[in-house]
Write an enzyme that holds these catalytic residues in place. Structure first.
Site, PDB file in Angstrom:
ATOM      1  N   LYS A  11       0.849  -1.205   0.000  1.00 44.03           N
ATOM      2  CA  LYS A  11       0.000   0.000   0.000  1.00 44.03           C
ATOM      3  C   LYS A  11       0.878   1.245   0.000  1.00 44.03           C
ATOM      4  O   LYS A  11       2.047   1.201   0.414  1.00 44.03           O
ATOM      5  CB  LYS A  11      -0.949   0.034   1.200  1.00 44.03           C
ATOM      6  CG  LYS A  11      -0.272   0.083   2.593  1.00 44.03           C
ATOM      7  CD  LYS A  11       0.152   1.472   3.076  1.00 44.03           C
ATOM      8  CE  LYS A  11       0.827   1.427   4.443  1.00 44.03           C
ATOM      9  NZ  LYS A  11       1.657   2.608   4.745  1.00 44.03           N
ATOM     10  N   ASP A 138      -2.034  -1.552  10.548  1.00 42.26           N
ATOM     11  CA  ASP A 138      -2.275  -1.529   9.093  1.00 42.26           C
ATOM     12  C   ASP A 138      -2.885  -2.829   8.578  1.00 42.26           C
ATOM     13  O   ASP A 138      -3.259  -2.903   7.408  1.00 42.26           O
ATOM     14  CB  ASP A 138      -0.952  -1.325   8.333  1.00 42.26           C
ATOM     15  CG  ASP A 138      -0.430   0.097   8.424  1.00 42.26           C
ATOM     16  OD1 ASP A 138      -1.184   0.990   8.853  1.00 42.26           O
ATOM     17  OD2 ASP A 138       0.742   0.308   8.049  1.00 42.26           O
TER      18      ASP A 138
HETATM   19  O1  C5P Z   1       0.352  -1.269  15.061  1.00 38.49           O
HETATM   20  P1  C5P Z   1       1.757  -1.430  14.647  1.00 38.49           P
HETATM   21  O2  C5P Z   1       2.430  -2.595  15.355  1.00 38.49           O
HETATM   22  O3  C5P Z   1       1.966  -1.503  13.185  1.00 38.49           O
HETATM   23  O4  C5P Z   1       2.512  -0.115  15.138  1.00 38.49           O
HETATM   24  C1  C5P Z   1       3.895  -0.040  15.236  1.00 38.49           C
HETATM   25  C2  C5P Z   1       4.262   1.133  16.117  1.00 38.49           C
HETATM   26  O5  C5P Z   1       3.986   2.357  15.443  1.00 38.49           O
HETATM   27  C3  C5P Z   1       3.512   1.220  17.430  1.00 38.49           C
HETATM   28  O6  C5P Z   1       4.148   0.452  18.430  1.00 38.49           O
HETATM   29  C4  C5P Z   1       3.578   2.706  17.725  1.00 38.49           C
HETATM   30  O7  C5P Z   1       4.846   3.039  18.247  1.00 38.49           O
HETATM   31  C5  C5P Z   1       3.486   3.321  16.346  1.00 38.49           C
HETATM   32  N1  C5P Z   1       2.109   3.676  15.969  1.00 38.49           N
HETATM   33  C6  C5P Z   1       1.468   4.741  16.571  1.00 38.49           C
HETATM   34  N2  C5P Z   1       0.200   5.045  16.223  1.00 38.49           N
HETATM   35  C7  C5P Z   1      -0.454   4.329  15.283  1.00 38.49           C
HETATM   36  C8  C5P Z   1       0.173   3.249  14.635  1.00 38.49           C
HETATM   37  C9  C5P Z   1       1.456   2.942  15.004  1.00 38.49           C
HETATM   38  O8  C5P Z   1       2.053   5.431  17.423  1.00 38.49           O
HETATM   39  N3  C5P Z   1      -1.692   4.663  14.953  1.00 38.49           N
END
Ligand code: C5P
Length: 310
Positions: A11, A138
């Site tokens: 994406k 995501d």
């Molecule tokens: O959800 P995911 O594991 O992909 O997110 C990775 C990191 O990115 C999270 O641990 C956080 O530090 C940051 N993040 C965030 N806010 C979001 C998505 C991700 O702060 N909406």
């Protein structure tokens, strides 16, 4: 049983707005995400030995329990309550790693769909969506794909309602030596901009509504010219990475580029063109400079769906 092939597309973010900080420590986002025709492929063979094993054609990608493919398999198996279920999974990587293109999330989403099918778990798409949201912000988008507004942590999806994928051409570039840690990018964003974050649901909803009725969606519906793209992580990452500054400067020279931006937390960058032939012409125009600067490049199209079997 024969192996099952699952396609896991990349994406890009056509919009990434950081609205504020949530009580759970994640950022509240307003995004528009778009699936591309650049995809990894999972080949999955079910086993009955209770082992979920992953191999990959890239040796720089961890294939242990930290990989979202393995995490997805383990979560699905725990939910269905049959510890003897196993799978032998091979990942053919085409999406650059650590690039802001949701490659890892898409691989995990593909594992959820493929194993749900092969193991006969029978989970509904709503149940898979909930599991995907547990594994990564995501991942729900990667399941659905197409053109979607993504709110909350990124897991609350609203279809953009375009009818068909935008006919845009996309020239995507990434420097193989640079990658960005997503937690680092959001942490740095908070340091730099935290004092200006919006406060509370009412202010968040105003921004969501502005996105729904704003010029980007109108442009994607073909009703208006494409406005400049917004990615709030771009001004956070750009000062830190020379390859991002250099890549943006190169893409801005592309003839016919309608907009240029970073995807997600970077460092992949893209330019949009009115049609796919425009991206191919720009690739030819810039190929010597891109090669001299060490960039990898892909000409892509927008597509209308996320992970798919077969
Ligand atoms: O959800 P995911 O594991 O992909 O997110 C990775 C990191 O990115 C999270 O641990 C956080 O530090 C940051 N993040 C965030 N806010 C979001 C998505 C991700 O702060 N909406």
């Amino acid at each position: 049983m024969a192996e099952l092939l699952v396609s896991a597309p990349a994406k890009i973010n056509l919009h990434l707005e950081v609205l504020g900080l949530r009580p759970d420590g994640f950022h509240e986002l307003a995004m528009v995400m778009q699936t591309l025709d650049l995809a990894d492929q999972l080949s999955i063979r079910p086993t009955a030995d209770g082992a979920i094993s992953l191999t990959c054609d890239r040796d720089d990608l961890p294939t242990d329990g930290s990989n979202l493919v393995v995490k997805a398999g383990e979560l699905l198996r725990a939910r269905v309550g049959l510890p003897e279920l196993g799978a032998s999974i091979h990942l053919r990587k085409r999406i650059p790693i650590g690039a802001g293109l949701a490659g890892g999330s898409s691989n995990g989403a593909a594992a959820l769909v493929g194993l749900n099918h092969l193991w006969g778990c029978g989970f509904s798409s709503a149940q898979l969506h909930a599991m995907a949201a547990e594994l990564g912000s995501d991942m729900p988008f990667c399941l659905e794909g197409g053109t979607q507004l993504c709110f909350g942590r990124g897991e609350r999806l609203e279809p953009a309602g375009l009818g068909a994928a935008p006919a845009l051409g996309v020239l995507l570039i990434k420097h193989p030596d640079s990658s960005v840690s997503t937690p680092w990018a959001y942490g740095r964003c908070r340091e730099l901009r935290g004092d200006f974050y919006l406060q509370g649901e009412e202010e968040f909803e105003q921004r969501r509504q502005a996105l729904r009725s704003g010029p980007l969606l109108a442009a994607l519906r073909g009703e208006a010219p494409l406005p400049p793209l917004r990615n709030d992580l771009q001004p956070v990452v750009e000062p830190e990475l020379a390859s991002v500054r250099e890549g943006l400067a190169l893409l801005r020279q592309a003839e016919g580029a309608l907009a240029v931006a970073m995807s997600g937390s970077g460092p992949s960058l893209f330019a949009l063109f009115a049609e796919p032939a425009g991206a191919e012409a720009a690739h030819r125009q810039l190929s010597a400079q891109l090669e001299a600067a060490g960039f990898e490049a892909w000409c892509c199209r927008c597509t209308g769906s996320g992970v798919s079997l077969g």
